[in-house]
Scaffold this motif. Structure first.
Motif, PDB file in Angstrom:
ATOM      1  N   MET A   1       0.852  -1.195   0.000  1.00  0.00           N
ATOM      2  CA  MET A   1       0.000   0.000   0.000  1.00  0.00           C
ATOM      3  C   MET A   1       0.887   1.244   0.000  1.00  0.00           C
ATOM      4  SD  MET A   1      -2.758   1.229   2.875  1.00  0.00           S
ATOM      5  CE  MET A   1      -1.465   1.722   4.025  1.00  0.00           C
ATOM      6  N   PRO A   2       0.717   2.152  -0.934  1.00  0.00           N
ATOM      7  CA  PRO A   2       1.543   3.371  -0.971  1.00  0.00           C
ATOM      8  C   PRO A   2       1.171   4.310   0.170  1.00  0.00           C
ATOM      9  CG  PRO A   2      -0.163   3.453  -2.661  1.00  0.00           C
ATOM     10  CD  PRO A   2      -0.209   2.076  -2.081  1.00  0.00           C
ATOM     11  N   TYR A   3       2.171   5.023   0.668  1.00  0.00           N
ATOM     12  CA  TYR A   3       1.962   5.996   1.724  1.00  0.00           C
ATOM     13  C   TYR A   3       2.098   7.408   1.169  1.00  0.00           C
ATOM     14  CZ  TYR A   3       3.109   1.899   4.625  1.00  0.00           C
ATOM     15  OH  TYR A   3       3.148   0.655   5.195  1.00  0.00           O
ATOM     16  N   SER A   4       1.424   8.352   1.795  1.00  0.00           N
ATOM     17  CA  SER A   4       1.491   9.764   1.410  1.00  0.00           C
ATOM     18  C   SER A   4       2.379  10.511   2.399  1.00  0.00           C
ATOM     19  CB  SER A   4       0.087  10.377   1.411  1.00  0.00           C
ATOM     20  OG  SER A   4       0.146  11.790   1.448  1.00  0.00           O
ATOM     21  N   VAL A   5       3.397  11.211   1.893  1.00  0.00           N
ATOM     22  CA  VAL A   5       4.281  11.953   2.785  1.00  0.00           C
ATOM     23  C   VAL A   5       3.529  13.078   3.490  1.00  0.00           C
ATOM     24  CG1 VAL A   5       5.096  13.613   1.034  1.00  0.00           C
ATOM     25  CG2 VAL A   5       6.566  13.012   2.979  1.00  0.00           C
ATOM     26  N   THR A   6       2.551  13.646   2.818  1.00  0.00           N
ATOM     27  CA  THR A   6       1.745  14.707   3.439  1.00  0.00           C
ATOM     28  C   THR A   6       0.995  14.167   4.651  1.00  0.00           C
ATOM     29  OG1 THR A   6       1.464  15.827   1.308  1.00  0.00           O
ATOM     30  CG2 THR A   6      -0.090  16.396   3.069  1.00  0.00           C
ATOM     31  N   GLU A   7       0.369  13.001   4.498  1.00  0.00           N
ATOM     32  CA  GLU A   7      -0.382  12.404   5.604  1.00  0.00           C
ATOM     33  C   GLU A   7       0.543  11.979   6.741  1.00  0.00           C
ATOM     34  OE1 GLU A   7      -2.695   9.247   3.979  1.00  0.00           O
ATOM     35  OE2 GLU A   7      -3.956  10.575   2.753  1.00  0.00           O
TER      36      GLU A   7
END
Length: 310
Positions: A1-7
């Motif tokens: 699952m890809p992660y968001s650096v913003t989140e």
């Protein structure tokens, strides 16, 4: 699952302790899921074949899975497939172009003995697990370990070639587990932090705690990546379960340990170092004090009694 650096950054700034706790809880849910699948399968075979690339946390994940299996009434044992290497004086041992023994080749394993032991263990028979003495490049005749599996026991055979066709292909009933950090970090739609960099940073932090220089880790990493592309990645398709050992806060937890080490290296010598440092400019650090003592991250940054991992 890809992660968001913003989140990730927002969660660290808002509630770092809660974020780390939630990530660890999600990881433990994956552990319980893996243990449940292995337990459900053990009536078909008592053998688990486990593989994965360097820095995946195979040892740490295996320890957690073993604990989870125990709650399900299953006792598990672990065996390294390195102990099944063919002695260097054998005529069948593979050699490289220089005539040296090629212990990275899947054909350096005594597959016949392994497959025979798998069958015997599944029948409840006694086997003698060998011990390979690397100093002499031979298997010991005396340092063997007896093993016989009961009804509610399984054995995890861990090794680079565990999912190779010469092993997994001949043991269709065995449960096959592949462990790797499988999630990238994105900045919007752009890849920011490659999943392989997580594993490299894990190795840098872990090896440094053991006294290894970063230059040594980088040199070994290049060899490990070559081995991975040849002997591991092509066979992950054989896995019954692919376990993602990444945590959303992995890069953030590693940053305070890794960045100072990478910044000491000569600039421009390693492209991967330049890329990682550039990516870390956009990733917030997660302070170590927010990371639980039993978190997977502790296997790499220290502070865990089971700090050795692969």
């Amino acid at each position: 699952m890809p992660y968001s650096v913003t989140e990730i950054n927002e969660a660290i700034r808002r509630n770092p302790a809660g974020f780390a706790r939630d990530c660890d809880a999600a990881y433990m849910e994956k552990v319980r899921n893996a243990a449940g699948k292995i337990a459900a399968h053990h009536g078909e075979s008592h053998i688990v074949l486990l593989s994965g690339p360097s820095g995946s946390g195979k040892t740490a994940v295996t320890l957690k899975v073993r604990d989870a299996l125990k709650t399900l009434g299953i006792t598990s044992h672990t065996v390294s497939m390195w102990d099944y290497l063919i002695p260097s004086d054998s005529e069948t041992v593979p050699r490289d172009q220089h005539g040296d023994v090629d212990y990275l080749s899947p054909f350096s394993l005594d597959a016949d003995l392994l497959n025979r032991h798998f069958a015997m263990l599944d029948r409840g028979e006694l086997i003698q697990i060998p011990e390979f003495e690397f100093a002499w490049q031979t298997r010991s005749d005396t340092l063997t370990r007896p093993m016989r599996l009961g009804k509610d026991e399984i054995v995890i055979f861990e090794g680079v070639h565990a999912l190779n066709d010469i092993i997994a292909g001949k043991n269709s009933k065995a449960f096959k587990l592949y462990i790797a950090a499988r999630s990238d970090i994105f900045d919007g739609e752009n890849l920011l932090f490659d999943r392989a960099w997580i594993r490299l940073c894990r190795r840098i932090a872990h090896d440094f705690h053991l006294g290894a220089w970063v230059r040594f880790t980088l040199r070994m990493w290049e060899k490990a990546r070559q081995r991975e592309l040849l002997y591991i990645s092509p066979y992950k398709k054989n896995a019954d379960l692919m376990f993602d050992s990444s945590l959303p806060f992995s890069a953030s937890a590693l940053k305070p340990f890794v960045v100072p080490l990478l910044e000491q290296l000569p600039k421009g010598k390693h492209q991967v170092v330049k890329d990682i440092l550039r990516a870390y400019e956009k990733i917030d650090s997660l302070d170590e004090r927010f990371i639980a003592p039993d978190s997977l991250a502790r296997a790499f940054i220290g502070g865990n009694t089971h700090s050795h991992t692969d």
